[in-house]
Write a protein that holds these residues in place. Structure first.
Motif, short mmCIF file in Angstrom:
data_model
loop_
_atom_site.label_atom_id
_atom_site.label_comp_id
_atom_site.label_asym_id
_atom_site.label_seq_id
_atom_site.Cartn_x
_atom_site.Cartn_y
_atom_site.Cartn_z
N TYR A 160 0.82 -1.18 -0.06
CA TYR A 160 0.08 -0.17 -0.10
C TYR A 160 0.91 1.24 0.07
N PRO A 161 0.56 2.44 -0.80
CA PRO A 161 1.41 3.35 -0.75
C PRO A 161 1.82 4.04 0.56
N ILE A 162 0.88 4.04 1.74
CA ILE A 162 1.18 4.45 2.83
C ILE A 162 2.54 3.78 3.52
N GLU A 163 2.88 2.40 3.05
CA GLU A 163 3.73 1.84 3.63
C GLU A 163 5.10 2.21 2.99
N ALA A 164 5.18 3.13 1.86
CA ALA A 164 6.46 3.21 1.18
C ALA A 164 7.48 4.13 2.10
N GLY A 165 8.79 3.49 1.90
CA GLY A 165 9.70 4.55 2.67
C GLY A 165 10.02 4.04 4.11
N ARG A 166 9.39 3.19 4.47
CA ARG A 166 9.37 2.73 5.87
C ARG A 166 11.03 2.13 6.18
N ALA A 167 11.46 1.44 5.14
CA ALA A 167 12.84 1.09 5.03
C ALA A 167 13.28 1.62 3.78
N TYR A 168 14.41 2.03 3.69
CA TYR A 168 15.09 2.43 2.41
C TYR A 168 16.64 2.37 2.40
N THR A 169 17.05 2.80 1.45
CA THR A 169 18.67 2.83 1.04
C THR A 169 19.31 4.00 0.56
N LEU A 170 20.23 4.65 1.31
CA LEU A 170 21.31 5.62 0.89
C LEU A 170 22.17 5.11 -0.04
N ILE A 171 21.97 5.79 -1.27
CA ILE A 171 23.07 5.55 -2.34
C ILE A 171 23.79 6.33 -2.73
N ASP A 172 25.09 6.22 -2.61
CA ASP A 172 26.36 7.31 -2.93
C ASP A 172 26.40 7.10 -4.53
N ALA A 173 25.75 8.02 -5.08
CA ALA A 173 26.07 8.07 -6.71
C ALA A 173 26.07 9.35 -7.18
N PRO A 174 26.58 9.69 -8.46
CA PRO A 174 26.70 10.98 -8.87
C PRO A 174 25.32 11.33 -9.58
N GLU A 175 24.41 10.42 -9.83
CA GLU A 175 23.13 10.58 -10.38
C GLU A 175 22.31 9.21 -10.26
N LEU A 176 20.80 9.44 -10.12
CA LEU A 176 19.91 8.56 -9.90
C LEU A 176 19.48 7.81 -11.13
N THR A 177 20.28 6.45 -11.35
CA THR A 177 19.79 5.96 -12.61
C THR A 177 19.69 4.57 -12.21
N PRO A 178 19.13 3.55 -12.89
CA PRO A 178 19.19 1.98 -12.74
C PRO A 178 20.67 1.61 -12.72
N GLU A 179 21.30 2.16 -13.75
CA GLU A 179 22.71 1.60 -13.76
C GLU A 179 23.74 2.11 -12.42
N SER A 180 23.45 3.54 -11.90
CA SER A 180 24.12 4.03 -10.92
C SER A 180 23.64 3.28 -9.64
N VAL A 181 22.50 2.71 -9.54
CA VAL A 181 22.09 1.90 -8.30
C VAL A 181 22.73 0.63 -8.31
N VAL A 182 22.83 0.07 -9.36
CA VAL A 182 23.48 -1.31 -9.57
C VAL A 182 24.80 -1.14 -8.89
N ALA A 183 25.60 -0.16 -9.71
CA ALA A 183 26.99 0.07 -9.53
C ALA A 183 27.07 0.41 -7.80
N ALA A 184 26.36 1.26 -7.27
CA ALA A 184 26.75 1.53 -5.90
C ALA A 184 26.35 0.21 -5.17
N ILE A 185 25.28 -0.64 -5.41
CA ILE A 185 25.27 -1.73 -4.60
C ILE A 185 26.32 -2.64 -4.68
N ARG A 186 26.72 -2.85 -6.03
CA ARG A 186 27.94 -3.71 -6.05
C ARG A 186 29.16 -3.33 -5.38
N ASP A 187 29.36 -2.02 -5.20
CA ASP A 187 30.55 -1.31 -4.93
C ASP A 187 30.57 -1.23 -3.21
N GLY A 188 29.18 -1.43 -2.74
CA GLY A 188 28.97 -1.20 -1.26
C GLY A 188 28.74 0.16 -0.74
N ARG A 189 28.66 0.96 -1.71
CA ARG A 189 28.26 2.64 -1.67
C ARG A 189 26.73 2.45 -1.17
#
Length: 233
Positions: A160-189
């Motif tokens: 349900y939309p009201i549940e969104a964001g109750r847990a989330y991830t801080l991602i250290d990336a220069p821009e927010l794209t699917p590719e940058s999300v993958v790279a940050a996860i694999r690098d541990g950022r």
């Protein structure tokens, strides 16, 4: 630094694919709006065993799918997730291979709810999730991640939309794209975060009660709801 909910759904129900496909365009708009309202930058749409492209206004939507493997759920998040998978058909290793072949990250979803995925020592997953439905399992999840040398990520598992964001991830990336999300996860950022406001606590209590009524035999105490064997075993 971007805040992204890496595990969310556009509908409150499973199955009923035809009805769900009709509802999803509205569901994703509500999800993206609520995610942005809670101050997050993005949300991954990880519906069960299918992916549909969406471009709503509000928070950035990251493509994803929650694959029902033979041993529990694995999130596939990135630029090109599979459009559809058969529940209970793929093994965790096959799912991880599929994710990597398509440039996506593979994440163990709620490892202490209907899952034995983390028992596979040689599984090349990219991260382990702290799930917003029961973040009290965080010490157990952190122990798994540390043992495997994997990063922790956070996802609300919102239906349900009201549940969104109750847990989330801080991602250290220069821009927010699917590719940058993958790279940050694999690098541990990445860094898992959990909200603990009044609404979040009430929603978790409600979830525990619903789960207790639906699956009374799979609940081992209120501190760790839903621990048990995966659905296919």
């Amino acid at each position: 630094m971007f805040a992204v909910d890496l595990h969310a759904h556009t509908r409150a129900f499973h199955g009923h694919r035809t009805l769900g496909d009709l509802f999803d365009p509205l569901g994703v708009r509500l999800l993206a709006w609520e995610t942005a309202r809670r101050g997050l930058d993005g949300v991954a749409t990880t519906n069960h065993d299918y992916y549909t492209p969406f471009s709503p206004s509000g928070a950035t939507v990251i493509p994803g799918v929650e694959v029902s493997t033979t041993r529990g759920h694995v999130l596939v998040v990135g630029p090109d997730p599979p459009r559809e998978t058969a529940p209970g058909e793929l093994t965790p290793a096959e799912t991880v291979g599929l994710a990597h072949d398509r440039g996506c990250a593979a994440i163990v979803a709620h490892p202490f709810r209907n899952s034995t995925v983390t028992e596979l020592d040689d599984l090349a997953v990219d991260a382990v999730e702290i799930n917003g439905k029961h973040p009290q399992t965080r010490p157990l999840v952190a122990e798994i991640a540390e043992k495997r040398g994997l990063p922790l990520v956070g996802g609300s598992d919102a239906h349900y939309p009201i549940e969104a964001g109750r847990a989330y991830t801080l991602i250290d990336a220069p821009e927010l794209t699917p590719e940058s999300v993958v790279a940050a996860i694999r690098d541990g950022r990445v860094e898992a975060r959990v909200r603990n406001g009044i609404t979040d606590r009430l929603l978790r209590r409600l979830y525990r009660e619903i789960h207790r009524r639906k699956h009374p035999d799979s609940v081992l105490g209120s501190s760790s709801p839903g621990i048990g064997e995966p659905p296919e075993e």
